[in-house]
Write a protein that holds these residues in place. Structure first.
Motif, PDB file in Angstrom:
ATOM      1  N   UNK A   1      -9.529   5.854 -10.132  1.00  7.85           N
ATOM      2  CA  UNK A   1      -9.518   4.720  -9.117  1.00  7.85           C
ATOM      3  C   UNK A   1      -9.250   3.415  -9.595  1.00  7.85           C
ATOM      4  N   UNK A   2      -9.552   3.093 -10.930  1.00  8.22           N
ATOM      5  CA  UNK A   2      -9.489   1.643 -11.668  1.00  8.22           C
ATOM      6  C   UNK A   2      -7.725   1.720 -11.830  1.00  8.22           C
ATOM      7  N   UNK A   3      -7.172   2.857 -12.420  1.00  9.69           N
ATOM      8  CA  UNK A   3      -5.932   2.934 -12.329  1.00  9.69           C
ATOM      9  C   UNK A   3      -5.236   2.689 -11.422  1.00  9.69           C
ATOM     10  N   UNK A   4      -5.509   3.241 -10.364  1.00  5.77           N
ATOM     11  CA  UNK A   4      -4.402   3.115  -8.969  1.00  5.77           C
ATOM     12  C   UNK A   4      -4.791   1.561  -8.614  1.00  5.77           C
ATOM     13  N   UNK A   5      -6.136   0.917  -8.608  1.00  4.29           N
ATOM     14  CA  UNK A   5      -6.176  -0.262  -8.095  1.00  4.29           C
ATOM     15  C   UNK A   5      -5.312  -1.349  -9.068  1.00  4.29           C
ATOM     16  N   UNK A   6      -5.330  -1.191 -10.528  1.00  2.28           N
ATOM     17  CA  UNK A   6      -4.376  -1.953 -11.237  1.00  2.28           C
ATOM     18  C   UNK A   6      -2.901  -1.781 -10.744  1.00  2.28           C
ATOM     19  N   UNK A   7      -2.478  -0.628 -10.353  1.00  2.00           N
ATOM     20  CA  UNK A   7      -1.026  -0.414 -10.316  1.00  2.00           C
ATOM     21  C   UNK A   7      -0.738  -1.138  -8.772  1.00  2.00           C
ATOM     22  N   UNK A   8      -1.885  -1.206  -7.901  1.00  2.00           N
ATOM     23  CA  UNK A   8      -1.635  -1.819  -6.432  1.00  2.00           C
ATOM     24  C   UNK A   8      -1.643  -3.394  -7.008  1.00  2.00           C
TER      25      UNK A   8
ATOM     26  N   UNK B   1       0.750  -1.210  -0.055  1.00  2.00           N
ATOM     27  CA  UNK B   1      -0.032  -0.125   0.174  1.00  2.00           C
ATOM     28  C   UNK B   1       0.711   1.382   0.007  1.00  2.00           C
ATOM     29  N   UNK B   2       1.847   1.351   0.755  1.00  2.00           N
ATOM     30  CA  UNK B   2       2.861   2.331   1.016  1.00  2.00           C
ATOM     31  C   UNK B   2       3.587   2.546  -0.379  1.00  2.00           C
ATOM     32  N   UNK B   3       3.911   1.674  -0.894  1.00  2.14           N
ATOM     33  CA  UNK B   3       4.781   1.616  -2.313  1.00  2.14           C
ATOM     34  C   UNK B   3       3.738   2.100  -3.299  1.00  2.14           C
TER      35      UNK B   3
ATOM     36  N   UNK C   1       2.009   6.092  -7.262  1.00  3.72           N
ATOM     37  CA  UNK C   1       0.817   6.695  -7.955  1.00  3.72           C
ATOM     38  C   UNK C   1       0.571   8.345  -7.701  1.00  3.72           C
ATOM     39  N   UNK C   2       1.117   8.915  -6.640  1.00  2.00           N
ATOM     40  CA  UNK C   2       1.044  10.070  -6.185  1.00  2.00           C
ATOM     41  C   UNK C   2       1.186  11.294  -7.076  1.00  2.00           C
ATOM     42  N   UNK C   3       2.222  11.215  -7.826  1.00  2.00           N
ATOM     43  CA  UNK C   3       2.435  12.192  -8.868  1.00  2.00           C
ATOM     44  C   UNK C   3       1.661  12.092  -9.865  1.00  2.00           C
ATOM     45  N   UNK C   4       1.334  11.145 -10.576  1.00  2.00           N
ATOM     46  CA  UNK C   4       0.425  11.065 -11.862  1.00  2.00           C
ATOM     47  C   UNK C   4      -1.023  11.510 -11.185  1.00  2.00           C
ATOM     48  N   UNK C   5      -1.651  10.884 -10.235  1.00  2.22           N
ATOM     49  CA  UNK C   5      -2.862  11.313  -9.715  1.00  2.22           C
ATOM     50  C   UNK C   5      -2.942  12.722  -9.181  1.00  2.22           C
TER      51      UNK C   5
END
Length: 252
Positions: free
Chosen positions: A199-206, A136-138, A143-147
Motif C-alpha cells: 500500500x505504501x509502495x503504490x501510494x509513493x508511485x502515485x 490514478x489510471x496511469x 503498478x498492476x504487474x508488480x502488485x
C-alpha cells in the motif's frame, strides 16, 4: 495461450456479473466512507491539489492492492480449493492462461472501480477531476504487474482462502491509515521498512507520478521504486513454480 486466456477472461466476467453488484458496491462505498469521514472539512474548505493528492493516493493504493489481493490472489485460491483450478488447467493444458486471464479480469474491474471512485470523490470535493483520473489510471497500469506478481507469493503458500481473506482484511485498513497519515520524516531505515507494505509502495508511485505530471520532476527516489517493482516481479516469477493446482488444505 492468449486465445485460451481470452476465453477464460470472458468466462470469469460472466461469473462476476452473475455475482451481482455487491462486490463493486463495497469496493466503492468503503473507501468513500473512510475518505468523507476523515476529510469532512473539505466540504467547507477546499484543499490544495498537493494536499488532496496525499489522501487520494492512499485511497488509490488501498483500492489497487485490494483488487489484486482479493480479486486476483483470492480467486486463484478459491478456484484451487473448489477444484476449478485443476480442472481448468487440464482443459487449457497449463495454468498460465488461467492466471493470466484472471489478471486481465482484474485490470478491467479494477480500472472501473478506480475511475468511478475517483470521479465521485473529485465531484464531492470539487477537485480537478481530469488530473485525478489521469494520475490514478496511469498509476494503476504502472503498478498492476508488480502488485499482481507479489500476490502470486501469497497464492503459493499452503493456506486456505478463509485465512488469506481474514489476514488481508485485518492488515489492509491499518496499512491504509499508516500510509495516509505518515509524514515520511524521521529515520531513513524506518521509512524503508514501511515500504514492505505494498500500500505504501503504490501510494509513493502515485505521488511520484503526480509530481512528474504537474511539475515535470519529483522528489521521490525513482530508483528505489523501480527496485521495489523489480523485486516484486522477481518474487512472483520465483514463487510461480510453487503454485499448486490442487488444494493441500481441502480435499477436492
Amino acid at each position: 495461450m492468449l486465445k485460451k486466456a481470452y476465453e477464460f477472461f470472458l468466462f470469469y466476467n460472466k461469473i462476476i456479473f452473475r455475482e451481482g453488484l455487491g462486490n463493486y458496491a463495497w469496493s466503492l462505498i468503503m473507501p468513500l466512507l473512510i475518505f468523507v469521514s476523515i476529510k469532512i472539512n473539505w466540504f467547507f474548505e477546499k484543499p490544495s491539489f498537493n494536499e488532496a493528492i496525499v489522501f487520494f493516493s492512499a485511497i488509490w493504493s488501498y483500492n489497487i492492492v485490494n483488487t489484486y489481493l482479493f480479486g486476483f490472489a483470492g480467486r486463484i485460491s478459491i478456484f484451487r480449493e473448489n477444484g476449478f483450478l485443476r480442472s481448468f488447467t487440464y482443459v487449457a493444458g497449463d495454468k498460465k492462461p488461467i492466471i493470466l486471464s484472471l489478471f486481465f479480469t482484474q485490470i478491467l474491474h479494477g480500472l472501473i472501480t478506480i475511475i468511478i471512485s475517483t470521479s465521485v470523490s473529485a465531484v464531492l470535493f470539487n477537485i480537478d477531476i481530469f488530473k485525478l483520473l489521469f494520475i490514478s489510471v496511469l498509476s494503476f497500469f504502472i503498478v498492476s504487474v508488480p502488485i499482481s506478481m507479489l500476490m502470486l507469493v501469497l497464492v503459493s503458500l499452503p493456506i486456505t482462502t478463509a485465512t488469506l481473506n481474514s489476514v488481508g482484511s485485518i492488515i489492509m485498513l491499518p496499512a491504509l491509515f499508516i500510509t495516509m497519515f505518515r509524514d515520511g520524516g524521521g529515520n531513513e531505515i524506518v521509512n524503508a521498512l514501511f515500504l514492505i507494505s505494498p500500500v505504501e509502495y503504490v501510494s509513493l508511485v502515485c505521488r511520484a507520478l503526480t509530481d512528474m505530471v504537474i511539475y515535470g520532476n519529483t522528489r521521490a527516489d525513482i530508483s528505489l521504486l523501480l527496485w521495489i517493482s523489480l523485486i516484486y516481479i522477481i518474487l512472483g516469477a520465483f514463487f510461480w513454480r510453487f503454485i499448486k493446482i490442487s488444494s493441500k488444505t481441502v480435499r477436492t
